[in-house]
Design an enzyme around this catalytic site. Structure first.
Site, mmCIF file in Angstrom:
data_model
loop_
_atom_site.group_PDB
_atom_site.id
_atom_site.type_symbol
_atom_site.label_atom_id
_atom_site.label_comp_id
_atom_site.label_asym_id
_atom_site.label_seq_id
_atom_site.Cartn_x
_atom_site.Cartn_y
_atom_site.Cartn_z
ATOM 1 C CG HIS A 194 -2.148 -10.045 -21.707
ATOM 2 N ND1 HIS A 194 -1.562 -8.838 -22.008
ATOM 3 C CD2 HIS A 194 -1.825 -10.882 -22.706
ATOM 4 C CE1 HIS A 194 -0.913 -8.970 -23.174
ATOM 5 N NE2 HIS A 194 -1.053 -10.199 -23.602
ATOM 6 N NE ARG A 240 0.287 -14.537 -26.960
ATOM 7 C CZ ARG A 240 -0.383 -13.618 -27.662
ATOM 8 N NH1 ARG A 240 -1.305 -14.001 -28.533
ATOM 9 N NH2 ARG A 240 -0.161 -12.337 -27.493
ATOM 10 C CD GLU A 295 -3.990 -14.549 -32.562
ATOM 11 O OE1 GLU A 295 -3.971 -13.441 -32.014
ATOM 12 O OE2 GLU A 295 -2.964 -15.139 -32.956
ATOM 13 C CG ASP A 347 -4.983 -10.155 -33.786
ATOM 14 O OD1 ASP A 347 -4.494 -9.158 -34.344
ATOM 15 O OD2 ASP A 347 -4.473 -10.691 -32.802
ATOM 16 N NE ARG A 394 -14.702 -12.283 -22.506
ATOM 17 C CZ ARG A 394 -15.182 -11.858 -21.340
ATOM 18 N NH1 ARG A 394 -14.667 -12.305 -20.220
ATOM 19 N NH2 ARG A 394 -16.153 -10.979 -21.289
ATOM 20 N NE ARG A 435 2.131 -6.683 -30.008
ATOM 21 C CZ ARG A 435 2.067 -7.987 -30.250
ATOM 22 N NH1 ARG A 435 0.908 -8.606 -30.257
ATOM 23 N NH2 ARG A 435 3.157 -8.686 -30.474
#
Length: 761
Positions: free
Chosen positions: A1, A259, A381, A422, A460, A598
């Site tokens: 990510h 996703r 989440e 989240d 994570r 976010r």
């Protein structure tokens, strides 16, 4: 990510400096060599000093893909075979058997170019280019390795099997590998042409590789021949490394996950069913949705007519994008894609709907060269979804079609993703940690009841507030049975460069992850005592309530957060392609609170002002209750005997050590209106209370007493970070006063503090 504050250019210069420093550690260097190394270091440091630390523009998803490819090219390509050689050596010594050539203990996935959840810049075209870039990079690297291998295998003697393949060639291995090189070159040229928008080269020459088996077969033939002719020592060198790379990386280096949010799929199917006169899917109850989807999955006829796939304005732009993504996935070749992750999943129909859309696309677009269907992975989440995950998984696995699917396509293994970010933003770190632990227990129980195995995918972040921390300790702290021979973990932003930026650290982290998964699988921890669970329930509830009382219920909090931290200004820093906030859904009014913010900017902002609030808020109330209820002895027992709880306290202790509440006073004095300053004073008082109580309960005089290396690392960095905080507070004030000239300096301080704190969030 991908989110990463430091530019890729600077990361490359830092890596070069690290290599020069390592060279200076050689004891046999001459005085002249030493002088040359010092000059080279001076050049690299000067070049880094003169390089702009700020990206002039926000990176595109393709920029992020290229950054990820650089990690593979510069580090992992060599670190993985080194890691596998070491694992092979240990297995031979301890178990008496080598590591098989067809075994890949570690594989890599990516969300770069595939994660479209709230990121409108990730389009179907971006996903195609991400896959092509990975395929091109792999072809380049294999071409280089096979060319070196061909130069090495100059032997004239070969097995009858190899001779039957190449005839009477004087150098049989080179003759065979010449064909391999030609096909790798064709693979590279085809990817280049498609990336440049050109038609692939016409057929007639060597064919591009499509499947791993096509490249593995001649390499294994060379290996068998060398072993048969008594040249095992040669076979186990570069050739074995290439074969093992192929097993780990495939023809694409990395498998791209897609996703998207569950609501986007519901919205798309609702529009389709309305167009077809079947009613509004979005308004059906769960039983009706499941019955419809299972019937569709068992029907041999397609539901979606051609005119809906072809666009042309029949459907909304949002639905057209969803269908185009599934069409891309259906066309993609084997090895390019991994899983389809569904954000905010909560019902079995969320999974069945993706399976149905995938099936519709494959019926129309799949070819003989398409890869297999993607694994569909629900992501749970929020705290409410984590609390209900056991029942959700149980209901999903009760669908006969879905169970058959898992057995037929995925080897009887079910994958479920749990989100750390989240859930922590929703309920605070301590409550989220316990919810995640219980969720894993529930997933394991539900999966085993269905006669399946489980892979839990841990979403994570880099910071403690988003589930980060040492990988080895985190894996060993998981519930028994949750590491069932396999685990998936996201590595994000700065963590990628910290763990995999240099070959030595990459090797070490691969070894740590492997040993932890082995230990957790073969010797899992004992389940927690009932009394510990009861106490943990109480701690989590008190922590959650205290956290929400501040973040949700205190009307002053959001206003304080937005003026006391650089949260608003973070959007000006070009650290990632994704917006800082989730965009509002159609018809929804955009809110200004933290609900749509976010998790990365939420944690990043508090990290910048050194309060680290998301990682400890609520823990203070839980520890205060422990002292008031005289439960300190019970807590000490849990700390000593329960790996999960010990690791939880270790991470809280580490984040408290990294925080500097006094720094926040500087920001408040410069930025916060008088009426909001009590909020900062209250938060800092709570922080000091958490720190004092944790020290008392663990019987320590100072934080990180048991981890001197980490304590020293923080102490070394602090003198460099604190002046940046002082500058940032002043520059924030100037920017907000309308002095635009201060913005560049402000953004540099954000980068610098992120580097010193070792994460953006």
């Amino acid at each position: 990510h991908p989110t990463q504050a430091t530019r890729r250019t600077l990361l490359q210069k830092h890596a070069a400096i690290a290599r020069l420093l390592a060279a200076r550690d050689r004891p046999d260097r001459t005085a002249r060599e030493d002088a040359e190394l010092r000059e080279a270091l001076l050049r690299e440091i000067t070049a880094a000093w003169e390089t702009d630390e700020l990206r002039p523009e926000r990176p595109t998803p393709e920029d992020e893909v290229r950054g990820g490819m650089a990690v593979f090219e510069n580090v992992l390509w060599d670190a993985v075979p080194r890691y596998l050689r070491e694992l092979d050596r240990v297995l031979r010594e301890q178990a008496g058997e080598p590591l098989g050539l067809d075994v890949a203990p570690v594989r890599f996935g990516s969300w770069m170019g595939g994660d479209r959840d709230g990121n409108p810049r990730v389009t179907p075209e971006v996903t195609v280019r991400a896959c092509l870039l990975a395929r091109w990079q792999a072809a380049v690297l294999y071409e280089r390795e096979v060319a070196a291998l061909r130069a090495e295998l100059s032997m004239n003697d070969a097995s009858n099997e190899l001779r039957a393949r190449v005839g009477e060639a004087w150098e049989p291995y080179r003759a065979l590998l010449k064909e391999v090189l030609a096909r790798l070159a064709a693979t590279r040229r085809e990817a280049e042409a498609l990336l440049e928008g050109r038609a692939p080269p016409a057929e007639g020459g060597a064919r591009p590789y499509r499947r791993v088996e096509e490249l593995r077969e001649p390499l294994l033939l060379c290996h068998r021949s060398l072993v048969e002719r008594g040249d095992r020592v040669v076979a186990e060198g570069r050739l074995t490394d290439v074969i093992r790379r192929l097993t780990a990386f495939g023809l694409t280096l990395v498998r791209l996950d897609l996703r998207q949010e569950a609501d986007r799929h519901t919205e798309a199917m609702d529009e389709i069913t309305r167009y077809l006169g079947l009613g509004g899917y979005a308004h059906w109850d769960e039983a009706h949705r499941q019955a419809f989807l299972v019937g569709l999955l068992q029907d041999r006829r397609p539901l979606v007519p051609p005119q809906l796939w072809d666009g042309g304005g029949v459907l909304s732009e949002r639905t057209t994008e969803v269908l185009a993504t599934f069409a891309v996935a259906a066309r993609m070749g084997p090895g390019s894609l991994g899983a389809y992750v569904i954000s905010m999943a909560s019902h079995p129909s969320d999974v069945l709907l993706v399976e149905a859309l995938q099936r519709e696309a494959r019926m129309r677009f799949a070819t003989a060269e398409s890869g297999p269907p993607l694994r569909v992975v629900p992501l749970f989440e929020t705290l409410a979804d984590l609390d209900g995950v056991g029942e959700a998984v149980r209901r999903l696995l009760a669908v006969p079609w879905y169970r058959r699917r898992l057995h037929e396509l995925h080897g009887g293994r079910h994958e479920v993703m749990i989100g750390y970010s989240d859930s922590a933003k929703d309920a605070g770190r301590l409550a989220a940690t316990w919810a995640l632990y219980r969720a894993q227990e529930a997933i394991v129980a539900a999966t085993r009841e269905a006669g399946l195995r489980v892979t839990i995918f841990h979403g994570r972040g880099g910071s403690i507030g988003r589930g980060g921390g040492p990988t080895h300790a985190a894996i060993l702290a998981q519930p028994p049975g949750s590491v069932d021979g396999a685990i998936r973990v996201t590595e994000q932003g700065e963590v990628i460069s910290h763990k995999y930026g240099l070959p030595g650290t990459a090797l070490r982290n691969l070894e740590l992850a492997t040993s932890a998964v082995l230990e957790a699988t073969l010797a899992p921890p004992a389940p927690p005592e009932p009394a510990w669970r009861s106490l943990m329930d109480e701690l989590a509830a008190r922590s959650r309530d205290a956290y929400r009382a501040v973040v949700r219920d205190d009307a002053r909090f959001v206003r304080y957060f937005r003026v006391a931290t650089p949260e608003i200004e973070l959007s000006r820093l070009n650290i990632g392609s994704r917006p800082a906030r989730r965009p509002p859904k159609p018809g929804e009014v955009e809110r200004g609170g933290i609900e749509t913010l976010r998790a990365i900017p939420w944690v990043f902002a508090w990290t910048q002002v050194r309060l680290m609030l998301p990682a400890w808020l609520g823990v203070d109330a839980a520890l205060a209750w422990v002292e008031e209820a005289d439960r300190a002895a019970d807590l000490a027992e849990m700390d000593a005997r329960w790996p999960f709880f010990r690791t939880t306290l270790d991470l809280v202790e580490m984040v408290l050590a990294k925080a500097e509440p006094e720094v926040g006073e500087v920001y408040d004095a410069r930025l916060v209106p008088e009426e909001l300053r009590p909020v900062g004073e209250e938060l800092r008082a709570r922080f000091r209370g958490a720190r004092a109580r944790l020290l008392r309960l663990r019987g320590r005089r100072e934080l990180l007493e048991a981890s001197p290396a980490i304590r020293r690392s923080i102490a070394v960095r602090n003198p460099y970070v604190e002046p940046l905080n002082l500058l940032q507070a002043e520059l924030l004030g100037r920017v907000r006063d309308g002095r635009a000239s201060a913005e560049a300096g402000l953004l540099v301080t954000i980068n610098g503090i992120a580097a010193g704190m070792k994460n953006t969030g």
